[in-house]
Enzyme design. Structure first.
Site, mmCIF file in Angstrom:
data_model
loop_
_atom_site.group_PDB
_atom_site.id
_atom_site.type_symbol
_atom_site.label_atom_id
_atom_site.label_comp_id
_atom_site.label_asym_id
_atom_site.label_seq_id
_atom_site.Cartn_x
_atom_site.Cartn_y
_atom_site.Cartn_z
ATOM 1 N N HIS A 167 -1.818 0.166 -0.139
ATOM 2 C CA HIS A 167 -0.611 -0.284 0.209
ATOM 3 C C HIS A 167 0.505 0.070 -0.477
ATOM 4 O O HIS A 167 1.721 0.202 0.267
ATOM 5 C CB HIS A 167 -0.845 -1.784 -0.290
ATOM 6 C CG HIS A 167 -1.597 -2.591 0.679
ATOM 7 N ND1 HIS A 167 -3.028 -2.527 0.811
ATOM 8 C CD2 HIS A 167 -1.510 -3.772 1.436
ATOM 9 C CE1 HIS A 167 -3.746 -3.287 1.477
ATOM 10 N NE2 HIS A 167 -2.515 -4.419 2.127
ATOM 11 N N HIS A 209 -5.321 -3.994 -7.931
ATOM 12 C CA HIS A 209 -5.240 -2.537 -8.461
ATOM 13 C C HIS A 209 -4.703 -2.570 -9.892
ATOM 14 O O HIS A 209 -4.232 -3.536 -10.586
ATOM 15 C CB HIS A 209 -4.078 -1.656 -7.543
ATOM 16 C CG HIS A 209 -4.693 -1.433 -6.178
ATOM 17 N ND1 HIS A 209 -5.380 -0.349 -5.981
ATOM 18 C CD2 HIS A 209 -4.318 -2.002 -5.100
ATOM 19 C CE1 HIS A 209 -5.818 -0.194 -4.653
ATOM 20 N NE2 HIS A 209 -5.285 -1.308 -4.374
#
Length: 266
Positions: A167, A209
């Site tokens: 992303h 993440h």
């Protein structure tokens, strides 16, 4: 009055009883003397390690700590769990599927040659991003944070590995692509930059993440656009390539037909 035999036995028993105490004191002295040496050996071993390894361990520890503190929307029971649906919506805006679908629709819908050229290169840039991110994730194989919670919708989109953040790479690359090719007004440029920052932040708030994954992803996506510019495909060049491919296919089919006729005659 005690006899001489009892006195001798008492004198003989006294040294034998004091032996264990002397041995204990000797062991304590030995242990106390050996402790500084062992500590000095451990300290010298730790100092003998490369500075790069020590700094890397320190950075990884800070990365783990900061990532854990930022994951405030990891689940409904988290401190900011009520904002989880909104953060997930921001996360979905940076997924590859909506971007590929939108750019393909704009490419097939038609328009001027310049618009088609921009949309074509955006599609190629998205495919390049998917390829490079998948390659790095396969090589590094870093697991996602432990506090990450995978729901039903994310189970179809999330990958097993964490480094780098797809992303973040996509947000940085698409933001630079839009700012260079499509967006000229200052308010829209601010919105594009804000969107890229929110998408990257959503990966940390949802604990998808680590901080290093997102930071490296942003840098990687920014550099990917430079590669897209070098490999830029023009619309006229694409048409020439398709024309050459059709001509080559016709020639190959003609040669194959002639060979088939010769074999059939024989």
């Amino acid at each position: 009055m005690s006899s001489p035999v009892s006195r001798r036995s008492s004198y003989r028993g006294a040294p034998s009883g004091s032996r264990p105490s002397n041995e204990v004191h000797a062991r304590r002295r030995g242990s106390s003397c050996s402790a500084p040496g062992a500590q000095t050996g451990e300290l010298s071993a730790s100092l003998s390690q490369p500075i790069f390894a020590v700094a890397l361990r320190f950075l990884l520890a800070v990365d783990l700590w900061l990532s854990k503190r930022l994951g405030v929307c990891a689940c409904e029971e988290a401190p900011w769990g009520s904002l989880r649906p909104l953060v997930r919506l921001v996360e979905l805006s940076g997924h590859a599927l909506p971007w590929l679908a939108g750019s393909m629709y704009s490419l097939l819908r038609g328009g001027t040659a310049a618009e088609k050229e921009v949309m074509l290169n955006l599609v190629l840039a998205l495919l390049l991003d998917l390829l490079l991110v998948r390659l790095l994730k396969t090589l590094v194989r870093r697991r996602r944070p432990a506090q990450n919670r995978t729901d039903i919708l994310a189970a179809f989109f999330l990958e097993r590995y964490s480094f780098p953040s797809g992303h973040a790479t996509r947000a940085a690359m698409c933001a630079r692509f839009l700012l260079t090719q499509l967006v000229a007004a200052d308010p829209m440029r601010v919105l594009v930059l804000g969107w890229a920052g929110l998408v990257s932040l959503s990966r940390l708030l949802l604990a998808r993440h680590y901080v290093t994954d997102v930071g490296f992803g942003l840098a990687m996506g920014y550099c990917q656009y430079a590669l897209v510019e070098r490999l830029w495909v023009t619309w006229d060049g694409l048409q020439d390539l398709l024309l050459m491919t059709c001509c080559l296919r016709e020639r190959l089919s003609g040669v194959y037909g002639r060979l088939w006729m010769l074999e059939w005659k024989h």
